[in-house]
Design a protein around this motif. Structure first.
Motif, PDB file in Angstrom:
ATOM      1  N   SER A  17      34.084   2.243  67.448  1.00  0.00           N
ATOM      2  CA  SER A  17      33.713   3.692  67.118  1.00  0.00           C
ATOM      3  C   SER A  17      32.241   4.060  67.298  1.00  0.00           C
ATOM      4  N   GLU A  18      31.469   3.257  67.094  1.00  0.00           N
ATOM      5  CA  GLU A  18      30.014   3.433  67.149  1.00  0.00           C
ATOM      6  C   GLU A  18      29.718   3.534  68.570  1.00  0.00           C
ATOM      7  N   VAL A  19      30.125   2.503  69.480  1.00  0.00           N
ATOM      8  CA  VAL A  19      30.106   2.678  70.926  1.00  0.00           C
ATOM      9  C   VAL A  19      30.576   3.815  71.653  1.00  0.00           C
ATOM     10  N   LEU A  20      31.743   4.267  71.133  1.00  0.00           N
ATOM     11  CA  LEU A  20      32.197   5.403  71.775  1.00  0.00           C
ATOM     12  C   LEU A  20      31.367   6.601  71.410  1.00  0.00           C
ATOM     13  N   ALA A  21      30.888   6.670  70.187  1.00  0.00           N
ATOM     14  CA  ALA A  21      30.103   7.746  69.567  1.00  0.00           C
ATOM     15  C   ALA A  21      28.700   7.812  70.196  1.00  0.00           C
ATOM     16  N   ASN A  22      28.223   6.647  70.429  1.00  0.00           N
ATOM     17  CA  ASN A  22      26.683   6.637  70.912  1.00  0.00           C
ATOM     18  C   ASN A  22      26.699   6.430  72.393  1.00  0.00           C
ATOM     19  N   ALA A  23      27.659   6.489  72.991  1.00  0.00           N
ATOM     20  CA  ALA A  23      27.940   6.134  74.492  1.00  0.00           C
ATOM     21  C   ALA A  23      27.124   7.429  75.321  1.00  0.00           C
ATOM     22  N   ARG A  24      26.328   7.059  76.313  1.00  0.00           N
ATOM     23  CA  ARG A  24      25.914   8.365  77.000  1.00  0.00           C
ATOM     24  C   ARG A  24      27.083   8.635  78.043  1.00  0.00           C
ATOM     25  N   TYR A  25      27.864   7.798  78.555  1.00  0.00           N
ATOM     26  CA  TYR A  25      28.743   8.306  79.431  1.00  0.00           C
ATOM     27  C   TYR A  25      29.990   7.384  79.137  1.00  0.00           C
ATOM     28  N   HIS A  42      31.031  16.118  78.717  1.00  0.00           N
ATOM     29  CA  HIS A  42      30.115  15.691  79.826  1.00  0.00           C
ATOM     30  C   HIS A  42      30.021  14.212  79.741  1.00  0.00           C
ATOM     31  N   LYS A  43      30.352  13.398  78.749  1.00  0.00           N
ATOM     32  CA  LYS A  43      30.276  12.068  78.808  1.00  0.00           C
ATOM     33  C   LYS A  43      31.367  11.564  79.539  1.00  0.00           C
ATOM     34  N   LYS A 243      25.280   6.719  90.647  1.00  0.00           N
ATOM     35  CA  LYS A 243      24.410   7.637  90.190  1.00  0.00           C
ATOM     36  C   LYS A 243      24.223   7.955  88.812  1.00  0.00           C
ATOM     37  N   TYR A 244      25.385   7.971  88.175  1.00  0.00           N
ATOM     38  CA  TYR A 244      25.418   8.136  86.693  1.00  0.00           C
ATOM     39  C   TYR A 244      24.800   7.018  85.897  1.00  0.00           C
TER      40      TYR A 244
END
Length: 245
Positions: A17-25, A42-43, A243-244
Motif C-alpha cells: 500500500s505504501e509503495v502504491l501511494a508513494n510511487a511517482r509512476y 497522472h501516475k 522518458k518517464y
C-alpha cells in the motif's frame, strides 16, 4: 515476485500500500487504444506492447516448415494457442473433439495448433492441422495470410495480436483473461466463446463470422485499424517508459 519474497530478499519493511501511494509512476501493461475508456491519474503510464517489436518480428524469418503451412493454405491460416500455463493437450476430451470437428469443417484453412503432447495422435489424420509443441508466435502473427488467432486471452497474446492486426476468438480461462477478452470485444476485433460453451457449433459459428464474407472483412479491417493506431502513436512503449523513468 510475491510480497513475502520481497520482504525476505529485498526489503523487510516493504508495504504494498505504501509503495502504491508513494510511487511517482505506475507502468501498466496495457494500452489506451485497447483498454476501456476510464479515468486515471497522472501516475498511470501505459506501456502495453513494450516487448512487441513489430518491425523485427518478420514472417520471412519463419522456418521452411511454417512457410509451407502458409503457402499450402488455400484460404489462409488460423493460429490456436492457449499460452504456456493452459495446455491444449490437457483439455477435456470433449473440448479437443470440438476443435477437431471444427478444423474438419474448414478444409481450405490450415490450423497451427500449439499442442504440447507429441505422443498424442489426435488430429494427426487431418491434413490441415499442424500440431507444434512450441510456436514462434510473433512471426506467425506477422504473416499476411494469418486469418485469426484462437487464444486464451492472456495480456501478452492480446497485445501482440492487436499490434499485428489479427482478429481473435477469445476463450478466456481465468483472472485477467476475461477482462482482456471483453476489452477487445469492445473494440470489435474479437469474438468471445465462453470456456463452458466450447462446442463444435459455437466454434464453427465464431470462426465463420471472423473469417468469412462481409463480417470477416469487417473484423479484419477493425483489427488493422487498431494496429495502425498503435503503430502511429507519438511515443512507442519503450520510448515512453525510458522518458518517464
Amino acid at each position: 515476485m510475491g510480497v513475502e519474497q520481497i520482504k525476505k530478499y529485498a526489503d523487510p519493511e516493504f508495504s504494498r500500500s505504501e509503495v502504491l501511494a508513494n510511487a511517482r509512476y505506475i507502468f501498466a501493461n496495457t494500452d489506451e487504444y485497447m483498454d476501456f475508456p476510464r479515468p486515471i491519474s497522472h501516475k498511470i503510464i501505459y506501456i502495453g506492447g513494450i516487448t512487441c517489436d513489430v518491425n523485427n518480428a518478420n514472417s520471412e524469418n519463419l522456418s521452411d516448415e511454417y512457410k509451407h503451412i502458409f503457402d499450402s493454405a488455400e484460404d489462409g491460416v488460423v493460429l490456436v494457442s492457449f499460452g504456456s500455463l493452459a495446455k491444449s493437450s490437457e483439455m477435456p476430451l470433449e473440448n479437443k473433439e470440438a476443435f477437431i470437428k471444427t478444423f474438419e469443417k474448414f478444409p481450405k484453412i490450415n490450423f497451427i495448433w500449439k499442442y504440447e503432447n507429441e505422443n498424442d495422435s489426435i488430429g494427426n489424420d487431418l491434413p490441415n492441422v499442424f500440431k507444434q509443441k512450441w510456436l514462434p508466435q510473433k512471426e506467425i502473427l506477422a504473416h499476411p495470410k494469418l486469418l485469426a488467432f484462437i487464444t486464451h486471452g492472456g495480456m501478452n497474446s492480446v497485445i501482440e495480436a492487436a499490434h499485428y492486426g489479427v482478429p481473435l476468438i477469445a476463450i478466456s480461462l481465468f483472472v485477467d483473461q476475461h477482462r482482456n477478452a471483453k476489452m477487445l470485444e469492445y473494440r470489435k476485433t474479437t469474438i468471445i466463446v465462453p470456456k463452458t460453451d466450447i462446442t463444435e457449433s459455437n466454434l464453427v459459428n465464431a470462426l465463420t463470422t471472423l473469417t468469412q464474407g462481409e463480417s470477416g472483412k469487417e473484423y479484419r479491417q477493425k483489427a488493422k485499424t487498431l494496429a495502425s493506431m498503435l503503430s502511429s502513436r507519438p511515443m512507442q512503449p519503450k520510448e515512453r517508459f525510458l522518458k518517464y523513468l
